[in-house]
Design a protein around this motif. Structure first.
Motif, short mmCIF file in Angstrom:
data_model
loop_
_atom_site.label_atom_id
_atom_site.label_comp_id
_atom_site.label_asym_id
_atom_site.label_seq_id
_atom_site.Cartn_x
_atom_site.Cartn_y
_atom_site.Cartn_z
N ALA A 51 0.96 -1.38 0.22
CA ALA A 51 -0.21 0.56 0.17
C ALA A 51 0.96 1.25 0.46
N VAL A 52 2.07 1.26 1.02
CA VAL A 52 2.47 1.88 1.14
C VAL A 52 3.87 2.51 -0.30
N ALA A 53 4.38 1.99 -1.04
CA ALA A 53 4.90 1.80 -1.66
C ALA A 53 4.26 2.36 -3.23
N MET A 54 3.02 1.09 -3.62
CA MET A 54 2.48 2.08 -5.10
C MET A 54 2.03 3.34 -4.43
N PHE A 55 1.41 3.61 -3.06
CA PHE A 55 0.72 5.22 -2.88
C PHE A 55 1.77 5.95 -3.54
N SER A 56 3.00 5.42 -3.09
CA SER A 56 4.34 7.01 -2.81
C SER A 56 4.59 6.72 -4.48
N VAL A 57 5.09 5.81 -4.99
CA VAL A 57 5.05 6.14 -6.45
C VAL A 57 4.02 6.67 -7.04
N GLY A 58 2.62 5.89 -7.29
CA GLY A 58 1.88 6.47 -8.39
C GLY A 58 1.52 8.00 -7.97
N VAL A 59 1.12 8.69 -6.46
CA VAL A 59 1.02 9.84 -6.97
C VAL A 59 2.54 11.25 -6.83
N SER A 60 4.28 10.02 -6.50
CA SER A 60 5.19 10.84 -6.60
C SER A 60 5.14 11.07 -8.11
N THR A 61 4.76 9.79 -9.08
CA THR A 61 4.42 10.57 -10.87
C THR A 61 3.34 10.59 -11.56
N LEU A 62 2.39 10.98 -10.71
CA LEU A 62 1.36 11.28 -11.60
C LEU A 62 1.49 12.93 -12.29
N VAL A 63 2.50 13.59 -12.26
CA VAL A 63 2.66 15.40 -12.73
C VAL A 63 3.07 13.90 -14.31
N VAL A 64 3.51 13.14 -14.32
CA VAL A 64 4.51 12.53 -15.85
C VAL A 64 3.28 12.02 -16.31
N TRP A 65 2.34 11.31 -15.94
CA TRP A 65 0.56 10.65 -16.24
C TRP A 65 1.51 9.19 -15.81
N VAL A 66 2.63 9.01 -15.26
CA VAL A 66 2.92 6.93 -14.88
C VAL A 66 2.75 6.67 -14.07
N GLY A 67 2.08 7.75 -12.58
CA GLY A 67 1.38 7.38 -11.63
C GLY A 67 0.13 7.36 -11.90
N LEU A 68 -0.81 7.38 -13.03
CA LEU A 68 -1.94 7.14 -13.04
C LEU A 68 -2.38 5.22 -12.51
N PRO A 69 -1.20 4.54 -14.36
CA PRO A 69 -1.54 3.23 -14.48
C PRO A 69 -0.96 2.64 -13.13
N VAL A 70 0.11 3.28 -12.53
CA VAL A 70 0.40 2.75 -11.54
C VAL A 70 -0.28 2.58 -9.47
N LEU A 71 -1.28 4.30 -10.50
CA LEU A 71 -2.48 3.74 -9.19
C LEU A 71 -3.85 3.04 -9.66
N VAL A 72 -3.88 2.67 -10.57
CA VAL A 72 -5.48 1.53 -11.07
C VAL A 72 -4.45 0.21 -10.22
N ALA A 73 -3.11 -0.21 -10.52
CA ALA A 73 -2.69 -1.36 -10.81
C ALA A 73 -2.45 -1.66 -8.74
N MET A 74 -2.74 -0.28 -8.02
CA MET A 74 -2.66 -0.33 -6.48
C MET A 74 -4.23 -0.68 -6.25
N LEU A 75 -4.57 -0.51 -6.86
CA LEU A 75 -6.71 -0.20 -6.65
C LEU A 75 -6.68 -1.91 -6.89
N ALA A 76 -6.48 -2.73 -8.35
CA ALA A 76 -6.51 -3.89 -8.36
C ALA A 76 -6.13 -4.42 -7.06
N GLY A 77 -4.81 -4.34 -7.46
CA GLY A 77 -3.62 -5.22 -6.12
C GLY A 77 -4.50 -5.12 -4.29
N ALA A 78 -4.94 -4.59 -4.36
CA ALA A 78 -5.43 -4.30 -2.71
C ALA A 78 -6.89 -5.16 -3.07
N ARG A 79 -7.92 -4.89 -3.72
CA ARG A 79 -8.76 -5.93 -4.11
C ARG A 79 -8.05 -7.36 -4.08
#
Length: 240
Positions: free
Chosen positions: A60-88
């Motif tokens: 949770a911490v690693a994926m959220f941190s990476v996703g939020v910190s890379t949102l500015v370059v849009w890389v974080g968007l698929p990371v956050l989507v993968a984070m939610l799928a993994g959490a499920r």
């Protein structure tokens, strides 16, 4: 026809015992709890929760941190989507464990449709965010639960069975009994206390058995928090 009528009348005169209706409680009671399977299922739940809690928290911490910190370059968007799928996915494992070991059955939340609009709308997965919150919040609780459960269970039985090995200290350590303390003050006064008499040994054992009987109550209370968290954050409750 007469036989059917007689059977119906007998049923009305002698209704089925009320205790047969409805599900029976799985809690074994105070005196049976230290020797009941349900207690050790709950203990197994607390022990196996620790590695899963570590994995879930790190994820949770690693994926959220990476996703939020890379949102500015849009890389974080698929990371956050993968984070939610993994959490499920981790939440599904937790639901199966809660069902098998705690008797808590919750229905999996409905999976959101994957709209053609893209990944942004998929971030609105409330169940995924609740599962992520579960893994974040339950980490410190499960560490504490593991420590309390293991400490009380092991200490209780070790102390309760003290009469079976109390002879070891006299035979191999040249002590008159188990040494609780042994020190000398600055004034040269020596203080020592040994558990050596039959009455002392019996008293120590009694304290151990008190811990043995209190440990299931403690573990059951601790796992009630997990029951509530699973029901509140990981799905739709289906049991009463």
């Amino acid at each position: 026809m007469t036989s059917t009528t007689a059977t119906t009348s007998a049923t009305l005169r002698h209704p089925a015992p009320t205790h047969m209706a409805g599900p029976r409680s799985t809690w074994p009671g105070f005196w049976r709890a230290p020797f009941a399977r349900a207690t050790y299922r709950e203990f197994r739940y607390t022990v196996t929760s620790l590695p899963l809690a570590i994995a879930g928290f790190v994820f949770a911490v690693a994926m959220f941190s990476v996703g939020v910190s890379t949102l500015v370059v849009w890389v974080g968007l698929p990371v956050l989507v993968a984070m939610l799928a993994g959490a499920r996915g981790l939440a599904a494992v937790e639901r199966r464990r809660a069902d098998a070991l705690l008797g808590v059955r919750v229905e999996a939340p409905v999976r959101p449709e994957k709209p053609a609009a893209g990944m942004v709308r998929r971030l609105a997965d409330a169940a995924g965010w609740k599962a992520l919150l579960f893994h974040f919040l339950m980490f410190p609780w499960r560490v504490a639960t593991f420590c309390f459960s293991v400490t009380f269970l092991v200490t209780g039985w070790v102390v309760a069975l003290f009469p079976t090995y109390s002879w070891v200290f006299h035979r191999y350590l040249d002590w008159p009994g188990y040494r609780l303390y042994d020190f000398t003050t600055d004034a040269g006064v020596h203080h020592a206390y040994y558990v050596e008499s039959p009455a002392q040994i019996a008293g120590v054992s009694a304290i151990g058995f008190l811990l043995v009987f209190l440990t299931p109550v403690l573990v059951h209370a601790l796992t009630n928090v997990d029951r509530g968290a699973v029901r509140a954050l990981l799905g739709r409750r289906t049991d009463a």
